[in-house]
Design an enzyme around this catalytic site. Structure first.
Site, PDB file in Angstrom:
ATOM      1  N   CYS A   4       0.775  -1.316  -0.222  1.00 20.59           N
ATOM      2  CA  CYS A   4       0.475   0.098  -0.310  1.00 20.59           C
ATOM      3  C   CYS A   4       1.097   0.847   0.356  1.00 20.59           C
ATOM      4  O   CYS A   4       1.691   1.893   1.114  1.00 20.59           O
ATOM      5  CB  CYS A   4      -1.102   0.269   0.941  1.00 20.59           C
ATOM      6  SG  CYS A   4      -1.981   1.554   1.601  1.00 20.59           S
ATOM      7  N   CYS A  45       0.384   3.551   2.771  1.00 24.60           N
ATOM      8  CA  CYS A  45       1.619   2.901   4.057  1.00 24.60           C
ATOM      9  C   CYS A  45       2.960   2.812   3.872  1.00 24.60           C
ATOM     10  O   CYS A  45       3.087   2.668   4.930  1.00 24.60           O
ATOM     11  CB  CYS A  45       0.893   1.308   4.591  1.00 24.60           C
ATOM     12  SG  CYS A  45      -1.103   0.482   4.434  1.00 24.60           S
TER      13      CYS A  45
END
Length: 509
Positions: free
Chosen positions: A72, A75
């Site tokens: 991600c 993230c």
């Protein structure tokens, strides 16, 4: 273009072309691209195999769990923010150790699929807050009306996350805070619950004392008996299950490492570093942790080890029975005299031991003597620290206990002269250093027969019944009736040993 320039480009090209098929190449590429970036991670990586254990055993008051996916982009971009906050609370250089455990769980890893499902992870990154024990074998549902676990709904930057934490805790942590330059230490002496966290400091002090003994090669023919007796006392009465177990393991192997009948002047010199005993971790593999909690001072050189050692001695004094009182007294006095490395402190303590006119027959008498001795030490240090300015301004020495903790302990007081209610003092000591001290462990289920059985299961494979010192043999054996036959055999073999002493109340090893 020169050959010296072409070679690095060719290598990088080859690495890039094979990245999709080689995990090792991907790792190398990350290293090449990272440059001189600070790669240090402070947040603790968890997965389904260690999630419960880490959160169950941490001394931290609160925990944050970040659920993310390594693929991600959001993230990856959030990680520096998260680590900036984690620096304050995690690791050996933490500014506020033992306050918040900050962790991460990669939901893109298949091993964590069920764990992430249990917490209804709906987006990445997703942060949860709560007491560490509340995460153990637990989960979270978005429609739950009441839950001990809360979603952090505003922590998208380091500043916003820390602001959320400060609001939750009523604190004023700052991203630029440095170690020992803060006002966030618990100094409220009227809060009896603070001592519950001292069980971690008792573990720290025990492990530190053991390391000092080994590092300074203090086990000699004349000090050997003192250490064996102190280990016996800890096997029976240490407030930490991990330290009881570790002390028993050391005793089980002590005669192999330091046999009484094969002692030479050169034995210590023959030891490599800490010697064979250095392989034993007396309070578990995670201790020492490198920081103090209940015993942490506002300055780097105050409280800490000496505070933790005093708490250990008081906790031992309130756990013994009447028949052990004089053994505990002589054992602690000999241990301090043989192994406490501060010369002046050691001599002062031993002088107090030498002035005791007769043996102790009651555990109450010994607990009160140790309490009185501690207050005499404090009286002396109050004057010295006041004249030299070396005291901890946030934790000045005081006569213990203060009225805020035990008003019934005081019959009357004129200036510095206190008429003590010794029955009330003894009840206070028993509750404070006994029941309250271990309440945190009991809350986590570290007590009772489960503890005894767990300790025995871990110890039995490594024991040798012929060479186990009696204190360890009795402590291990009496802990569980399942090993009754073995207990009888051990006892019959050990009755003639030099360090024989009948210890009582060994059910809680």
């Amino acid at each position: 273009m020169s050959s010296s320039t072409l070679w690095p480009l060719l290598i990088l090209s080859l690495l890039t072309s094979s990245a999709s098929s080689s995990a090792g190449s991907r790792s190398l590429l990350r290293a090449v691209r990272s440059g001189n970036d600070d790669l240090r991670d402070y947040a603790v990586d968890l997965n389904a195999t260690n999630f419960d254990a880490v959160l169950r055993d941490t001394p931290a008051t609160f925990a944050i769990v970040e659920f993310f996916a390594h693929w991600c982009p959001a993230c990856r971009n959030y990680k520096p923010h998260y680590e900036k906050v984690a620096r304050l609370f995690n690791g050996p250089d933490a500014v506020y150790p033992g306050t918040i455990l900050m962790t991460r769980v990669d939901c893109a890893s298949k091993i964590n699929t069920k764990l992430c499902d249990n917490f209804s992870v709906s987006h990445y990154p997703m942060l949860f807050w709560g007491h560490p024990s509340k995460f153990v074998s637990a989960g979270w549902e978005p429609k739950q009306k009441k839950s001990d676990i809360h979603v952090i709904d505003d922590g998208r930057t380091a500043e916003r996350l820390l602001k959320w934490i400060n609001k939750q805790m009523g604190s004023s942590f700052g991203l630029d805070d440095q170690k020992f330059e803060n006002d966030h230490l618990p100094s409220n002496a009227s809060d009896p619950g603070q001592i519950a966290r001292a069980v971690y400091d008792v573990e720290e002090a025990t492990s530190t004392a053991f390391e000092i003994i080994l590092e300074h090669k203090m086990i000699k023919s004349e000090t050997r008996a003192s250490l064996v007796k102190f280990l016996q006392l800890m096997v029976a009465h240490h407030p930490s299950r991990r330290c009881r177990k570790g002390s028993a393991e050391v005793l089980v192997n002590f005669d192999d490492v330091y046999p009484l009948d094969v002692w030479s002047a050169n034995r210590q010199e023959d030891q490599d570093g800490k010697g064979a005993l250095g392989n034993f971790q007396i309070c578990g593999r995670d201790v020492p942790r490198g920081y103090w909690m209940f015993c942490r001072g506002s300055k780097n050189d105050t409280r800490g080890f000496s505070c933790g050692l005093w708490v250990l001695l008081h906790s031992l004094s309130v756990r013994i029975e009447d028949g052990e009182s004089n053994f505990a007294f002589t054992t602690i006095c000999d241990f301090v005299h043989s192994f406490f490395i501060c010369e002046e402190c050691r001599q002062h303590f031993y002088d107090m031991c030498s002035r005791v006119p007769s043996p102790f027959n009651k555990s109450r008498d010994f607990a009160l003597w140790l309490w009185s001795a501690h207050n005499k030490v404090n009286e002396r240090l109050i004057k010295e620290e006041a004249s030299l300015g070396t005291g901890d301004p946030k934790f000045p020495k005081m006569i213990w206990p203060p009225r805020q903790l035990c008003s019934s302990c005081y019959l009357s007081q004129k200036n510095n002269n206190i008429d003590w209610n010794q029955d009330a003092v003894f009840n206070f000591l028993t509750n404070y250093y006994g029941k309250t001290l271990v309440s945190l462990s009991k809350d986590k289920g570290i007590n009772g027969n489960d503890v005894a059985n767990a300790a025995l299961e871990d110890l039995v494979p490594s024991t040798n019944a012929i060479v186990v010192p009696l204190g360890a043999a009795l402590a291990i054996a009496v802990a569980s009736c399942a090993f009754g036959a073995l207990a009888c055999y051990w006892r019959s073999q050990q009755k003639s040993r030099k360090y024989f002493h009948q210890l009582h109340s060994l059910k809680n090893i």
